[in-house]
Design a protein around this motif. Structure first.
Motif, PDB file in Angstrom:
ATOM      1  N   GLY A   7       2.714  11.938  -9.690  1.00 12.45           N
ATOM      2  CA  GLY A   7       3.956  11.190  -9.825  1.00 12.45           C
ATOM      3  C   GLY A   7       4.041  10.027  -8.857  1.00 12.45           C
ATOM      4  N   GLY A   8       3.608  10.245  -7.616  1.00 10.03           N
ATOM      5  CA  GLY A   8       3.627   9.161  -6.635  1.00 10.03           C
ATOM      6  C   GLY A   8       2.679   8.036  -7.005  1.00 10.03           C
ATOM      7  N   LEU A   9       1.499   8.389  -7.513  1.00  6.62           N
ATOM      8  CA  LEU A   9       0.533   7.357  -7.914  1.00  6.62           C
ATOM      9  C   LEU A   9       1.041   6.551  -9.101  1.00  6.62           C
ATOM     10  CD1 LEU A   9      -2.838   9.328  -7.602  1.00  6.62           C
ATOM     11  CD2 LEU A   9      -1.797   7.765  -5.958  1.00  6.62           C
ATOM     12  N   LEU A  10       1.691   7.207 -10.032  1.00  3.18           N
ATOM     13  CA  LEU A  10       2.233   6.481 -11.188  1.00  3.18           C
ATOM     14  C   LEU A  10       3.405   5.595 -10.776  1.00  3.18           C
ATOM     15  CD1 LEU A  10       2.017   9.336 -13.827  1.00  3.18           C
ATOM     16  CD2 LEU A  10       0.663   7.239 -13.779  1.00  3.18           C
ATOM     17  N   ALA A  11       4.185   6.031  -9.781  1.00  2.00           N
ATOM     18  CA  ALA A  11       5.247   5.166  -9.265  1.00  2.00           C
ATOM     19  C   ALA A  11       4.658   3.912  -8.629  1.00  2.00           C
ATOM     20  CB  ALA A  11       6.104   5.930  -8.252  1.00  2.00           C
ATOM     21  N   ILE A  12       3.556   4.075  -7.907  1.00  4.18           N
ATOM     22  CA  ILE A  12       2.871   2.914  -7.329  1.00  4.18           C
ATOM     23  C   ILE A  12       2.346   2.014  -8.439  1.00  4.18           C
ATOM     24  CG2 ILE A  12       0.893   2.214  -5.937  1.00  4.18           C
ATOM     25  CD1 ILE A  12       1.238   4.745  -4.314  1.00  4.18           C
ATOM     26  N   TYR A  13       1.882   2.615  -9.527  1.00 10.69           N
ATOM     27  CA  TYR A  13       1.389   1.831 -10.666  1.00 10.69           C
ATOM     28  C   TYR A  13       2.482   0.915 -11.209  1.00 10.69           C
ATOM     29  CZ  TYR A  13      -0.484   0.777 -15.295  1.00 10.69           C
ATOM     30  OH  TYR A  13      -0.928   0.124 -16.405  1.00 10.69           O
ATOM     31  N   VAL A  14       3.688   1.464 -11.374  1.00 10.71           N
ATOM     32  CA  VAL A  14       4.792   0.656 -11.898  1.00 10.71           C
ATOM     33  C   VAL A  14       5.188  -0.435 -10.905  1.00 10.71           C
ATOM     34  CG1 VAL A  14       7.175   0.707 -12.701  1.00 10.71           C
ATOM     35  CG2 VAL A  14       5.619   2.559 -13.322  1.00 10.71           C
ATOM     36  N   LEU A  15       5.209  -0.107  -9.610  1.00 16.91           N
ATOM     37  CA  LEU A  15       5.534  -1.112  -8.599  1.00 16.91           C
ATOM     38  C   LEU A  15       4.497  -2.239  -8.589  1.00 16.91           C
ATOM     39  CD1 LEU A  15       6.710   1.138  -5.633  1.00 16.91           C
ATOM     40  CD2 LEU A  15       8.135  -0.241  -7.176  1.00 16.91           C
ATOM     41  N   LEU A  16       3.245  -1.882  -8.794  1.00 23.43           N
ATOM     42  CA  LEU A  16       2.213  -2.911  -8.890  1.00 23.43           C
ATOM     43  C   LEU A  16       2.413  -3.780 -10.133  1.00 23.43           C
ATOM     44  CD1 LEU A  16      -0.995  -0.955  -7.808  1.00 23.43           C
ATOM     45  CD2 LEU A  16       0.168  -2.778  -6.561  1.00 23.43           C
ATOM     46  N   GLY A  17       2.989  -3.186 -11.186  1.00 19.11           N
ATOM     47  CA  GLY A  17       3.319  -3.990 -12.358  1.00 19.11           C
ATOM     48  C   GLY A  17       4.349  -5.056 -12.031  1.00 19.11           C
ATOM     49  N   LEU A  18       5.327  -4.714 -11.186  1.00 19.04           N
ATOM     50  CA  LEU A  18       6.295  -5.710 -10.738  1.00 19.04           C
ATOM     51  C   LEU A  18       5.615  -6.788  -9.904  1.00 19.04           C
ATOM     52  CD1 LEU A  18       9.270  -3.369  -9.743  1.00 19.04           C
ATOM     53  CD2 LEU A  18       9.156  -4.892 -11.725  1.00 19.04           C
ATOM     54  N   ALA A  19       4.690  -6.380  -9.033  1.00 15.86           N
ATOM     55  CA  ALA A  19       3.957  -7.361  -8.233  1.00 15.86           C
ATOM     56  C   ALA A  19       3.101  -8.260  -9.116  1.00 15.86           C
ATOM     57  CB  ALA A  19       3.084  -6.640  -7.203  1.00 15.86           C
ATOM     58  N   ALA A  20       2.530  -7.692 -10.184  1.00 15.37           N
ATOM     59  CA  ALA A  20       1.736  -8.492 -11.114  1.00 15.37           C
ATOM     60  C   ALA A  20       2.610  -9.517 -11.826  1.00 15.37           C
ATOM     61  CB  ALA A  20       1.042  -7.589 -12.132  1.00 15.37           C
TER      62      ALA A  20
END
Length: 248
Positions: A7-20
């Protein structure tokens, strides 16, 4: 987190989507796909697809295998699209976008996310973490392959203005014939001829070499990660005298 907190890794994935999204808004003018090219890249419609990625990430957190494969394909496609156009714009936003797609792909391939989508195997012991840091020979192979591809693209030719010839800032149509020569290389034309004398744009040559080296290294790295090391060798065991079986 890498091995147990999906769950934490997938949350980071979504946050990286915002950074992208932020990086793509800056790098987009130089990395955009022209209509004449008849192609499409993920960062062209990043704001539209970001909610979809969040929904798919939530689906992956609940064990969705198909959603995980779709997200991996999205991030890998984005990485490929940036890597094949980055020679035209070596900038911090473009490099950041490239790094974001690579990290997103790695997060989806992590043991924690993989096990989340394999609930039937959740109780099995996790395999030993493989080595992910590339060896030196892999980096060298990528650089040499990139150089070979750069030289092979000398067969790609087109008419281009000769550097340093003609009025500064003049359009291509306004240049005299003596300032137009056959340029070679791809994606940047780094070799031209001025009065039968070869002229090499060293900056363009390095950018082309860096792009093809990056692509070559990425391909070799994926093949290296998928290597089969084979079953581990059994460690020799020593049996004490007390543990020796007593002959009957």
């Amino acid at each position: 987190m890498w091995r147990s907190n999906a769950g934490g890794l997938l949350a980071i994935y979504v946050l990286l989507g915002l950074a992208a999204l932020a990086a793509a808004s800056v790098a987009h003018p130089a990395l955009r796909c022209s209509p004449s090219a008849k192609c499409w890249v993920p960062y062209d419609d990043q704001p539209i697809w970001l909610p979809v990625l969040a929904i798919l990430a939530r689906r992956v957190s609940r064990g969705g295998r198909v959603a995980r494969i779709g997200l991996i394909a999205w991030s890998a496609f984005g990485y490929t699209a940036v890597a094949t156009t980055i020679a035209r714009v070596w900038s911090l936003p473009a490099l950041s976008l490239l790094a974001i797609y690579a990290i997103q792909t790695a997060l989806l391939a992590s043991p924690a996310v993989y096990q989340r989508t394999r609930r039937d195997d959740a109780e099995l012991p996790s395999p030993a973490a493989p080595r992910v840091w590339p060896p030196l020979w892999l980096v060298t192979t990528g650089l040499l392959t990139g150089l070979v591809v750069t030289l092979l693209y000398l067969s790609n030719m087109d008419w281009a203005p000769i550097p340093g010839c003609g009025a500064p800032g003049a359009a291509f149509q306004q240049l005299p014939a003596r300032c137009i020569g056959l340029a070679q290389g791809y994606p940047l034309r780094f070799l031209t001829a001025y009065q039968s004398t070869p002229v090499i744009d060293k900056v363009a040559l390095v950018k082309d070499w860096a792009q093809w080296s990056l692509i070559s290294f990425s391909a070799f790295y994926l093949l290296w990660l998928r290597r089969d090391p084979g079953p581990p060798a059994a460690e020799p065991t020593q049996t004490s005298a007390r543990e020796q079986p007593i002959p009957q």
